[in-house]
Design an enzyme around this catalytic site. Structure first.
Site, PDB file in Angstrom:
ATOM      1  N   THR A  61      -4.505   5.992 -21.535  1.00 38.84           N
ATOM      2  CA  THR A  61      -4.011   4.490 -21.130  1.00 38.84           C
ATOM      3  C   THR A  61      -2.994   4.116 -21.456  1.00 38.84           C
ATOM      4  O   THR A  61      -2.211   4.695 -22.264  1.00 38.84           O
ATOM      5  CB  THR A  61      -5.525   3.488 -21.569  1.00 38.84           C
ATOM      6  OG1 THR A  61      -5.073   3.319 -22.999  1.00 38.84           O
ATOM      7  CG2 THR A  61      -6.652   3.699 -21.518  1.00 38.84           C
ATOM      8  N   TYR A  66       0.881  -1.060  -0.116  1.00 40.93           N
ATOM      9  CA  TYR A  66       0.019  -0.043  -0.108  1.00 40.93           C
ATOM     10  C   TYR A  66       0.819   1.222  -0.002  1.00 40.93           C
ATOM     11  O   TYR A  66       1.879   1.366   0.665  1.00 40.93           O
ATOM     12  CB  TYR A  66      -0.903   0.051   1.381  1.00 40.93           C
ATOM     13  CG  TYR A  66      -2.428  -0.081   1.052  1.00 40.93           C
ATOM     14  CD1 TYR A  66      -3.003   1.203   0.290  1.00 40.93           C
ATOM     15  CD2 TYR A  66      -3.061  -1.052   0.944  1.00 40.93           C
ATOM     16  CE1 TYR A  66      -4.342   1.054  -0.187  1.00 40.93           C
ATOM     17  CE2 TYR A  66      -4.441  -1.267   0.448  1.00 40.93           C
ATOM     18  CZ  TYR A  66      -5.054   0.075  -0.250  1.00 40.93           C
ATOM     19  OH  TYR A  66      -6.291  -0.213  -0.483  1.00 40.93           O
ATOM     20  N   LYS A 106      -3.066   0.040 -24.537  1.00 40.27           N
ATOM     21  CA  LYS A 106      -3.429   0.022 -25.754  1.00 40.27           C
ATOM     22  C   LYS A 106      -2.089   0.011 -26.914  1.00 40.27           C
ATOM     23  O   LYS A 106      -1.248  -0.778 -26.778  1.00 40.27           O
ATOM     24  CB  LYS A 106      -4.526   1.149 -26.309  1.00 40.27           C
ATOM     25  CG  LYS A 106      -5.848   0.691 -25.331  1.00 40.27           C
ATOM     26  CD  LYS A 106      -6.944   1.985 -25.598  1.00 40.27           C
ATOM     27  CE  LYS A 106      -7.926   1.561 -24.574  1.00 40.27           C
ATOM     28  NZ  LYS A 106      -8.833   2.638 -24.743  1.00 40.27           N
ATOM     29  N   ASP A 130      -6.917  13.055 -25.356  1.00 42.88           N
ATOM     30  CA  ASP A 130      -7.037  11.827 -24.747  1.00 42.88           C
ATOM     31  C   ASP A 130      -6.495  10.951 -25.824  1.00 42.88           C
ATOM     32  O   ASP A 130      -7.298  10.658 -26.919  1.00 42.88           O
ATOM     33  CB  ASP A 130      -8.530  11.574 -24.419  1.00 42.88           C
ATOM     34  CG  ASP A 130      -8.755  10.237 -23.774  1.00 42.88           C
ATOM     35  OD1 ASP A 130      -7.882   9.371 -24.006  1.00 42.88           O
ATOM     36  OD2 ASP A 130      -9.967  10.004 -23.341  1.00 42.88           O
ATOM     37  N   ARG A 175      -2.667  -3.012 -18.072  1.00 43.70           N
ATOM     38  CA  ARG A 175      -4.043  -1.974 -17.948  1.00 43.70           C
ATOM     39  C   ARG A 175      -3.498  -0.811 -16.931  1.00 43.70           C
ATOM     40  O   ARG A 175      -3.473  -1.415 -15.629  1.00 43.70           O
ATOM     41  CB  ARG A 175      -5.274  -2.935 -17.515  1.00 43.70           C
ATOM     42  CG  ARG A 175      -5.389  -4.044 -18.558  1.00 43.70           C
ATOM     43  CD  ARG A 175      -6.678  -4.586 -18.367  1.00 43.70           C
ATOM     44  NE  ARG A 175      -7.625  -3.902 -19.002  1.00 43.70           N
ATOM     45  CZ  ARG A 175      -8.100  -4.190 -20.334  1.00 43.70           C
ATOM     46  NH1 ARG A 175      -7.384  -4.924 -21.032  1.00 43.70           N
ATOM     47  NH2 ARG A 175      -8.864  -3.278 -20.951  1.00 43.70           N
ATOM     48  N   GLU A 230      -0.482   4.783  -0.386  1.00 37.90           N
ATOM     49  CA  GLU A 230      -1.201   6.097  -0.535  1.00 37.90           C
ATOM     50  C   GLU A 230      -0.402   7.474  -0.453  1.00 37.90           C
ATOM     51  O   GLU A 230       0.313   7.393   0.349  1.00 37.90           O
ATOM     52  CB  GLU A 230      -2.514   6.095   0.352  1.00 37.90           C
ATOM     53  CG  GLU A 230      -3.573   5.424   0.277  1.00 37.90           C
ATOM     54  CD  GLU A 230      -4.656   5.424   0.729  1.00 37.90           C
ATOM     55  OE1 GLU A 230      -4.703   6.185   1.820  1.00 37.90           O
ATOM     56  OE2 GLU A 230      -5.763   4.694   0.675  1.00 37.90           O
TER      57      GLU A 230
HETATM   58  C1  LIG Z   1     -10.093   3.236 -23.864  1.00 40.35           C
HETATM   59  C2  LIG Z   1     -10.178   4.480 -23.745  1.00 40.35           C
HETATM   60  C3  LIG Z   1     -10.615   5.283 -22.393  1.00 40.35           C
HETATM   61  C4  LIG Z   1     -10.947   4.422 -21.336  1.00 40.35           C
HETATM   62  O1  LIG Z   1     -10.027   3.488 -20.804  1.00 40.35           O
HETATM   63  P1  LIG Z   1     -10.303   2.516 -19.822  1.00 40.35           P
HETATM   64  O2  LIG Z   1      -9.229   1.911 -19.291  1.00 40.35           O
HETATM   65  O3  LIG Z   1     -11.164   1.273 -20.564  1.00 40.35           O
HETATM   66  O4  LIG Z   1     -11.151   2.985 -18.600  1.00 40.35           O
HETATM   67  C5  LIG Z   1     -10.507   6.565 -22.335  1.00 40.35           C
HETATM   68  N1  LIG Z   1     -10.589   7.250 -23.657  1.00 40.35           N
HETATM   69  C6  LIG Z   1     -10.242   6.610 -24.626  1.00 40.35           C
HETATM   70  C7  LIG Z   1     -10.167   7.502 -25.940  1.00 40.35           C
HETATM   71  C8  LIG Z   1     -10.223   5.461 -24.964  1.00 40.35           C
HETATM   72  O5  LIG Z   1      -9.820   4.968 -25.993  1.00 40.35           O
END
Ligand SMILES: *Cc1c(COP(=O)(O)O)cnc(C)c1O
Length: 423
Positions: free
Chosen positions: A228, A56, A231, A202, A237, A58
């Site tokens: 994220t 942990y 991807k 994003d 993740r 925090e």
């Molecule tokens: C995948 C994605 C997210 C969210 O990600 P999670 O890990 O699934 O919560 C947010 N914004 C965009 C543009 C995404 O493609």
């Protein structure tokens, strides 16, 4: 065999171990073309499966609420320094649990409940967390949504400017989940500046392409970058928020204690590993190959009469409108999956069908490029997709099973990290 091995799990919980083995085999045998997915390296798997999950922490390095951070602090700092170096940003927070919580932290940092916030409409390619109605971001804020142009399938920047001037959003999101084209960060930045909004890029889908130099970077244009890590960036993740020094304190405070408790240290370590990998020449080559593969696949699909939203792709992602093929996205995706080609059904801009049974499928090349496929295999993949879609229209299941075998045969020559068939 699973790599790293799961001997203990097999002994203590054979039921779960078997499910994991079967999932690994499934990932090995299929052309995984969901554009938000990938295969992480064995090194990332090892870091995320480590004892760091026991701890942990925090708070932030040097300012924790629990003792025993002698090693967690340098691990998190390493991830932060690598993120800053890779993307060229002044500040990075590597603690968000995933992309959605990362975006929530952005709202928490820069908006009050009821404030206008702007993002791309979900059925046009935006994300739930960009203010869509079923998301908390569309319920607790006042969403303003922009679209793509019907004729071009590309973001309508005139509409973005008009809406921004009229509605004065506190936050503007650019980027999304089903955008096959380059995002014009400078144009969004100009609009955000004019209306005094925080611009959030994003880059969840394209972070790996940006890191590898295969897509322009939002750095210098966006106030905040949300991504994220799992991807195209090919990490565990998780998520990161990056920003200028000016917004660093607001971002950190929003993530913790604003929204989250203890960070997932095993994930932080996996992110650090992925960022290290993403700084290598081979990752740069990977990012460019992802785009080259997507372009080659798009060309081969167009040759076979498929209707691609925006007429092609600039990145890793292809959105097919199947209307002209006489089949919905959902039955097509199901048939493709049975044939060993994993995609997802998706709305297309101005879709006339329902979101649960839309007109399109979304597919991409990040995972198959990690397996080592190149432009050479793309015409074959387009041919399979064509064959399967035609077979699905005629409900010819024999074709699907034959293609699944051919896919398996092709992929047997391209090893996957994390699992190998027993010799
Ligand atoms: C995948 C994605 C997210 C969210 O990600 P999670 O890990 O699934 O919560 C947010 N914004 C965009 C543009 C995404 O493609």
């Amino acid at each position: 065999m699973h790599v790293p091995p799961i001997h203990s799990l097999t002994q203590t919980d054979w039921q779960l171990a078997e499910l994991i083995q079967r999932e690994a085999q499934r990932q090995h045998d299929k052309l995984r073309m969901i554009p938000s997915e990938n295969y992480v390296s064995t090194a990332v798997l090892e870091a995320t499966g480590s004892v760091l999950t026991n701890k942990y922490s925090e708070g932030y390095a040097g300012r924790r609420y629990y003792e025993g951070q002698q090693l967690v602090d340098p691990i998190e700092l390493l991830a932060i320094e690598r993120a800053k170096a890779l993307f060229g940003v002044e500040h990075a927070n590597v603690q968000p649990y995933s992309g959605s919580p990362a975006n929530l932290a952005v709202y928490l940092a820069f908006a009050q409940p009821g404030d206008p916030v702007m993002g791309m409409s979900l059925p046009m390619g935006g994300h739930l967390t960009h203010g869509w109605s079923v998301s908390v971001t569309g319920k607790w804020f006042r969403p303003v949504r922009y679209d793509v142009r019907r004729e071009t399938g590309r973001v309508d920047l005139d509409q973005v400017r008009d809406l921004a001037r009229r509605e004065r959003p506190k936050v503007i999101f650019c980027g999304g989940t089903a955008i096959p084209r380059t995002i014009d960060f400078p144009a969004f930045a100009e609009i955000a500046r004019e209306v005094n909004a925080i611009l959030v890029a994003d880059i969840a889908h394209i972070a790996g392409l940006i890191a590898g130099g295969a897509h322009p970077s939002p750095v210098g244009h966006a106030d905040v970058i949300s991504t994220t890590t799992h991807k195209t960036l090919r990490g565990p993740r998780g998520a990161m928020l990056m920003s200028t020094a000016e917004h660093a304190a607001a971002i950190d405070k929003a993530v913790f204690p604003g929204l989250q408790g203890g960070p997932h240290n095993h994930t932080t370590a996996g992110i650090a590993v992925a960022l290290h990998e993403a700084g290598t020449d081979s990752f740069r080559a990977y990012a460019h190959q992802v785009v080259a593969n997507a372009k080659a696949l798009a060309a081969a699909l167009i040759e076979r009469g498929f209707d691609l939203v925006s007429g092609g792709t600039d990145n890793h992602l292809i959105l097919i409108d199947l209307t002209s093929k006489g089949i919905g996205g959902k039955p097509a995706a199901k048939a493709l999956d049975r044939a060993g080609i994993e995609t997802n059904y998706n709305t297309v801009p101005y879709d006339t069908r329902k979101p649960f049974d839309p007109s399109g499928i979304r597919l991409g090349t990040p995972a198959l490029t990690t397996r080592g496929l190149t432009e050479a295999q793309m015409p074959q993949i387009a041919a399979w997709i064509d064959e399967v879609v035609s077979a699905a229209v005629k409900e010819d299941e024999a074709v699907l099973d034959r293609v699944a075998g051919e896919v398996r045969e092709l992929l047997s020559g391209y090893p996957m990290p994390g699992w190998a068939p027993q010799p």
